[in-house]
Design an enzyme around this catalytic site. Structure first.
Site, short mmCIF file in Angstrom:
data_model
loop_
_atom_site.label_atom_id
_atom_site.label_comp_id
_atom_site.label_asym_id
_atom_site.label_seq_id
_atom_site.Cartn_x
_atom_site.Cartn_y
_atom_site.Cartn_z
N LEU A 90 -9.80 -7.53 -13.05
CA LEU A 90 -11.22 -7.18 -13.03
C LEU A 90 -11.92 -7.75 -14.27
O LEU A 90 -11.32 -7.77 -15.36
CB LEU A 90 -11.39 -5.65 -13.00
CG LEU A 90 -10.87 -4.95 -11.74
CD1 LEU A 90 -10.83 -3.44 -11.95
CD2 LEU A 90 -11.71 -5.30 -10.52
N ASN B 20 -4.73 2.52 -13.31
CA ASN B 20 -3.84 1.53 -12.69
C ASN B 20 -2.41 2.02 -12.77
O ASN B 20 -2.07 2.79 -13.67
CB ASN B 20 -3.98 0.20 -13.44
CG ASN B 20 -3.08 -0.89 -12.88
OD1 ASN B 20 -2.94 -1.03 -11.65
ND2 ASN B 20 -2.45 -1.65 -13.75
N ASP C 297 -3.43 -4.42 -18.92
CA ASP C 297 -2.32 -3.44 -18.98
C ASP C 297 -2.17 -2.79 -20.36
O ASP C 297 -1.05 -2.50 -20.80
CB ASP C 297 -0.99 -4.11 -18.55
CG ASP C 297 -1.03 -4.59 -17.11
OD1 ASP C 297 -1.74 -3.98 -16.29
OD2 ASP C 297 -0.34 -5.58 -16.79
N GLY D 181 0.76 -1.25 0.00
CA GLY D 181 0.00 0.00 0.00
C GLY D 181 0.78 1.29 0.00
O GLY D 181 0.26 2.33 0.39
N THR D 182 2.03 1.26 -0.52
CA THR D 182 2.77 2.54 -0.54
C THR D 182 2.15 3.53 -1.54
O THR D 182 2.15 4.73 -1.30
CB THR D 182 4.28 2.36 -0.89
OG1 THR D 182 4.39 1.87 -2.22
CG2 THR D 182 4.97 1.44 0.08
N ASN D 183 1.63 3.01 -2.65
CA ASN D 183 0.97 3.92 -3.60
C ASN D 183 -0.33 4.46 -3.02
O ASN D 183 -0.67 5.62 -3.23
CB ASN D 183 0.72 3.22 -4.94
CG ASN D 183 1.97 3.15 -5.77
OD1 ASN D 183 2.55 4.18 -6.14
ND2 ASN D 183 2.45 1.94 -6.05
N HIS E 139 1.48 0.47 -13.10
CA HIS E 139 2.17 -0.78 -13.46
C HIS E 139 3.69 -0.54 -13.44
O HIS E 139 4.17 0.48 -13.95
CB HIS E 139 1.70 -1.23 -14.85
CG HIS E 139 2.26 -2.56 -15.23
ND1 HIS E 139 1.74 -3.75 -14.75
CD2 HIS E 139 3.32 -2.90 -16.02
CE1 HIS E 139 2.44 -4.76 -15.24
NE2 HIS E 139 3.41 -4.27 -16.01
C1 GAR Z 1 3.58 -1.59 -7.33
O1 GAR Z 1 4.89 -1.77 -7.79
C2 GAR Z 1 2.62 -1.60 -8.50
O2 GAR Z 1 3.12 -1.02 -9.66
C3 GAR Z 1 2.44 -3.09 -8.69
O3 GAR Z 1 2.35 -3.61 -7.37
C4 GAR Z 1 3.13 -2.78 -6.51
C5 GAR Z 1 2.28 -2.37 -5.34
O4 GAR Z 1 3.05 -1.69 -4.39
N1 GAR Z 1 1.26 -3.36 -9.45
C6 GAR Z 1 1.18 -4.36 -10.31
O5 GAR Z 1 2.09 -5.13 -10.52
C7 GAR Z 1 -0.15 -4.49 -11.00
N2 GAR Z 1 -0.04 -5.35 -12.10
P1 GAR Z 1 2.34 -0.92 -3.20
O6 GAR Z 1 1.37 -1.90 -2.58
O7 GAR Z 1 3.46 -0.57 -2.25
O8 GAR Z 1 1.66 0.29 -3.77
#
Ligand code: GAR
Length: 195
Positions: A101, A115, A153, A23-25, A117
Site C-alpha cells: 500500500l 496485517n 512489515d 483466503g484461509t485467514n 505476516h
Molecule cells: C499467509 O501466510 C500470510 O501470512 C501471508 O500470505 C498468506 C496468505 O494465506 N502474507 C504475507 O506474506 C504478507 N506479506 P491465506 O490467503 O490462506 O490467508
C-alpha cells in the site's frame, strides 16, 4: 497511533479484508466476525486478483467483494478508497494481500490497518520468509499480527506466536503448520486491539 475503539459489541466496526489468493485467514476472520463478542463486522472484501480462491468465502457468506486490476497502484488505490468510503469502512485487515500500500493510502487509514505476516517479525520482512528460516537453520519461526506503518512489515506488533522448525521441514510443511496458527491468532489479535 490512533486506534478505533469499540466498547459496545452491538455496534460492530465496519471492516474490510484485503486478499490476493487462498483466503484461509479471511475465512477465519469471517467466522470470528459473526460471533457476538467480535468487535468487527466484515462488510467488504477487496482483492487485486479476480481469480483469488478466497472470493468463494465472500460469495458463500454474502460479503460484498470488489476486484481491482492494480495496473497502476495510484488509480486502483483511489478506486479502493472510494469503495471503502461508500461502505463506511473504518478498519482494514490485510490477509495475504501481496501488494504494498502507498504511504498516502496508509496515511488515510493511520492506525486502522493491520496485517498478518508468516514470520517472527522483525525477522524476515517481505517475501519468502519460510525459505529464509530454513536456509538459516532457525530453530523457531512463527507468525505476527501487526499494525501497518509506512515501512514494510515494521509497524507495532499486536500478537506473535512461535512455531518450532522440525528437522524434516520443507517450505510446504512449515508453511502449513504456521498457517494453521495464523488462522487461530488473527481473530485473537483483533479481539486484543479493541479490548
Ligand atoms: C499467509 O501466510 C500470510 O501470512 C501471508 O500470505 C498468506 C496468505 O494465506 N502474507 C504475507 O506474506 C504478507 N506479506 P491465506 O490467503 O490462506 O490467508
Amino acid at each position: 497511533m490512533k486506534k478505533v475503539k469499540s466498547k459496545d459489541c452491538s455496534k460492530k466496526i465496519n471492516s474490510a479484508v484485503f486478499i490476493s489468493g487462498r483466503g484461509t485467514n479471511f475465512k477465519s476472520l469471517l467466522s470470528f466476525s459473526k460471533k457476538k463478542l467480535s468487535p468487527i463486522r466484515i462488510k467488504l472484501l477487496i482483492t487485486d486478483n479476480k481469480k483469488a480462491k478466497g472470493i468463494f468465502f465472500a460469495k458463500k457468506n454474502n460479503v460484498k467483494f470488489k476486484s481491482f486490476s492494480y495496473k497502476t497502484r495510484q488509480r486502483s488505490e483511489l478506486k479502493i478508497f472510494k469503495e471503502l468510503k461508500k461502505n463506511k469502512i473504518k478498519f482494514i485487515m490485510l490477509a495475504g494481500f501481496m501488494k504494498i500500500l502507498s504511504k498516502n493510502f496508509i496515511n488515510k487509514f493511520d492506525g486502522k490497518i493491520v496485517n498478518i505476516h508468516p514470520s517472527l517479525l522483525p525477522k524476515y520482512k517481505g517475501l519468502n520468509a519460510h525459505k529464509k528460516v530454513l536456509k538459516n537453520k532457525d530453530k523457531f519461526s512463527g507468525c505476527t499480527v501487526h499494525f501497518v506503518s509506512k515501512k514494510l512489515d515494521s509497524g507495532k506488533i499486536i500478537m506473535q506466536k512461535k512455531v518450532r522448525v522440525l528437522n524434516n521441514d520443507n517450505i510446504k510443511k512449515l508453511e502449513k503448520r504456521i498457517l494453521k496458527i495464523e488462522n487461530k491468532i488473527y481473530p485473537l489479535a483483533i479481539k486484543k486491539i479493541f479490548n
